[in-house]
Design an enzyme around this catalytic site. Structure first.
Site, PDB file in Angstrom:
ATOM      1  N   CYS A  64       0.908  -1.092  -0.019  1.00 31.43           N
ATOM      2  CA  CYS A  64       0.011   0.119  -0.192  1.00 31.43           C
ATOM      3  C   CYS A  64       1.047   1.110  -0.131  1.00 31.43           C
ATOM      4  CB  CYS A  64      -1.012  -0.140   1.258  1.00 31.43           C
ATOM      5  SG  CYS A  64      -1.680   1.477   1.801  1.00 31.43           S
ATOM      6  N   CYS A  67       0.555   3.250   3.045  1.00 32.99           N
ATOM      7  CA  CYS A  67       1.112   2.862   4.265  1.00 32.99           C
ATOM      8  C   CYS A  67       2.634   2.898   4.219  1.00 32.99           C
ATOM      9  CB  CYS A  67       0.957   1.137   4.148  1.00 32.99           C
ATOM     10  SG  CYS A  67      -0.773   0.716   4.214  1.00 32.99           S
ATOM     11  N   CYS A 410     -10.143   4.008 -12.030  1.00 28.60           N
ATOM     12  CA  CYS A 410     -10.389   3.245 -11.190  1.00 28.60           C
ATOM     13  C   CYS A 410     -10.072   1.647 -11.737  1.00 28.60           C
ATOM     14  CB  CYS A 410     -11.621   3.239 -10.607  1.00 28.60           C
ATOM     15  SG  CYS A 410     -12.662   1.664  -9.728  1.00 28.60           S
ATOM     16  N   CYS A 413     -13.220  -0.775 -11.471  1.00 35.23           N
ATOM     17  CA  CYS A 413     -14.227  -0.453 -12.472  1.00 35.23           C
ATOM     18  C   CYS A 413     -13.837  -1.161 -13.799  1.00 35.23           C
ATOM     19  CB  CYS A 413     -14.196   0.997 -12.535  1.00 35.23           C
ATOM     20  SG  CYS A 413     -14.705   1.921 -11.213  1.00 35.23           S
TER      21      CYS A 413
END
Length: 539
Positions: A64, A67, A410, A413
């Site tokens: 991430c 992160c 996205c 998506c």
């Protein structure tokens, strides 16, 4: 917190700083073994929480990006706290390894930080900043009384000179200590202590300056502002619940000219009053605008919030406000009506024109900027390309209408796209419309869009829209339309079984790292290809 369309239009896309590190790497996300951060597992978690009075736990994934940004700050905060406040511990849980533990706490995005106070049941979400100093200050404050007592004026004066956040001060005249409102103040302080500092004083110099009569006075002093700009409560007597005091703090705690970013966005949108943005390129530009923006902030206190926004980090947020990425710019977002009013960008922004623009907004003399693609002359697919200009007409067309709201960047998506296309082909010739809306290009009202993709069914009988929150498979979506649509069309009985074999589900995404804990491993494999498109700064 649940966001409605009134507050969400600006939260979904603000893409600027593309991450260049490998998605498979864990550089920065995992605290160094030499730091004071404790790594917890399913086996050690509960005992550790029970044996420590204050624990800030970070639930994360090594791949991430956010992160990785947080990791060094988190470790630095842990090292500071271990020497000065040993009762406060910072810990990490790797959700790619401890999936069951993360699922138990419903971790849906990374990083998620939660505060535990000696018990796994005593848990709350961390709502502070993500820099080391902010983490330290936030956690240390939890160990202090909800209300700090200031017996001497010189101590309070010193506090006001260097505020880390807004201070809500109760000023008690003689004999007011036992009034019910004093107890109410402590209740409010306990509830809001993680967001503000609360204090109480009976010092005569403050009593004589702020108290009128025998009732306590309530004053808000804001970080970075003059004491003369403090807000004094002038409402009715504080009731037992304290709702009037909550409302006062909600409005008056905002700076005259604040800064909006990932940490402050929610507090501004929750106020639900118009939000005026000043996008700036440099700190010098912001400083030049500061005097007259603060003057407007003072004039329209409680009616409009004024904020600065760093275009170098969040420049694409201008698109969400229906503006071009040409800075500096000034735009007002009416959160309640979800309408945007921007100053003309055909010429360079003149700061001297902002005051008149705000006056026209308050007088209702401005036209909102409505964003919509042109209505297509024809539809070239069974999947209906829906745009903002015809949105209401289509979803109220006496057919069951199932709509996907998406963003082109996205990745989730994109995964859903072929499944949704196939779904639309099943209903060809039926009284069901399967449609999609590019939400980055089209304004829609009355739809609660929390992330992408958002799927909503509008029943043919005109009843309230129904939000889809299940696996993204062909069968599951078709069953949903059958069960919740007014027409009850059972399309699965009309096709051969092999044509509707289950298709892999796709998780919805709200941020770069927003995946469910149970789907973290699968997301980790796919993130490399999608990282460039999905990595972005969020408000």
């Amino acid at each position: 917190m649940q966001f409605s369309i009134k507050t969400v239009a600006a939260i979904l896309t603000a893409i600027t700083n593309i991450a260049t590190v490998s998605a498979d790497g864990a550089d920065g996300a995992i605290a160094s073994p030499d730091s004071a951060v404790v790594k917890l597992t399913e086996e050690t978690f509960h005992d550790f929480i029970a044996s420590n009075p204050y624990v800030l736990a970070e639930f994360f994934a090594p791949w991430c990006g956010h992160c990785k940004k947080l990791g060094p700050e988190f470790a630095s905060a842990a090292d500071t706290l271990v020497s000065k406040n040993p009762d406060i511990k910072l810990a990490q849980i790797d959700c790619t390894e401890e999936r069951d533990l993360c699922a138990g706490f419903e971790i849906r995005g990374y990083p998620t930080m939660k505060i535990f106070k000696g018990d796994v049941e005593s848990v709350s979400d961390y709502a502070g900043q993500r820099q080391a100093d902010g983490i330290v200050n936030y956690m240390v404050k939890l160990t202090l009384p909800a209300v700090q007592s200031f017996d001497e004026a010189k101590i309070l004066d010193s506090k006001l000179e260097d505020l880390a956040e807004s201070l809500i001060l109760q000023i008690l005249p003689n004999g007011a200590e036992n009034l019910p409102s004093n107890e109410t103040f402590y209740k409010v302080a306990d509830r809001l202590r993680e967001s503000f500092t609360f204090g109480s004083t009976s010092d005569e110099s403050y009593v004589s300056k702020y108290v009128k009569g025998s009732s306590p006075a309530y004053v808000i002093f804001r970080k970075g502002e003059s004491i003369d700009d403090a807000s004094v409560y002038k409402g009715k007597e504080i009731d037992e619940v304290g709702e009037l005091l909550y409302d006062f703090i909600d409005v008056e705690s905002k700076p005259l000219f604040g800064e909006i970013n990932g940490q402050t966005y929610q507090s501004y949108t929750a106020a639900n009053i118009p939000l005026a943005y000043y996008f700036y390129n440099t700190q010098e530009e912001r400083d030049a605008a500061d005097p007259f923006i603060k003057k407007l902030g003072r004039k329209y206190r409680g009616e409009i919030n004024f904020v600065g926004l760093d275009a170098s980090q969040y420049g694409m947020h201008a698109q969400n406000l229906n503006m071009q990425e040409e800075f500096p710019l000034f735009v007002i977002h009416d959160l309640e009506a979800n309408k945007k009013y921007g100053m003309d960008q055909s010429t360079a922004l003149d700061n001297n024109d902002i005051s008149q623009f705000v006056q026209k907004f308050k007088a209702g003399k401005l036209e909102p900027i409505v964003k919509s693609e042109p209505i297509p002359e024809s539809q070239n697919s069974t999947l209906y390309h829906l745009v903002g200009a015809e949105h209401d007409a289509i979803v109220k067309s006496n057919k069951d209408v199932f709509v996907k709201y998406f963003a082109p960047w996205c990745g989730h998506c994109k995964k859903l796209a072929p499944i949704f296309e196939e779904l639309s082909s099943l209903y060809e010739g039926k009284d069901v419309i399967i449609a999609e809306v590019d939400h980055t290009l089209n304004d829609v009202e009355g739809v609660d869009i929390k992330g992408y993709p958002t799927l909503v069914l509008f029943p043919a009988d005109g009843s309230d829209p129904i939000y889809y929150d299940n696996e993204r498979s062909l069968e599951a979506m078709a069953d949903f339309i059958k069960e919740n649509g007014s027409l009850g069309i059972d399309i699965l009985t009309e096709v051969e079984e092999e044509e509707v074999a289950p298709v892999s589900s796709v998780e919805s995404s709200t941020t770069e790292s927003a995946t469910s804990a149970t789907g973290a491993a699968k997301q980790g494999k796919a993130v490399t290809a999608e990282k460039k498109e999905e990595a972005h700064d969020e408000l």
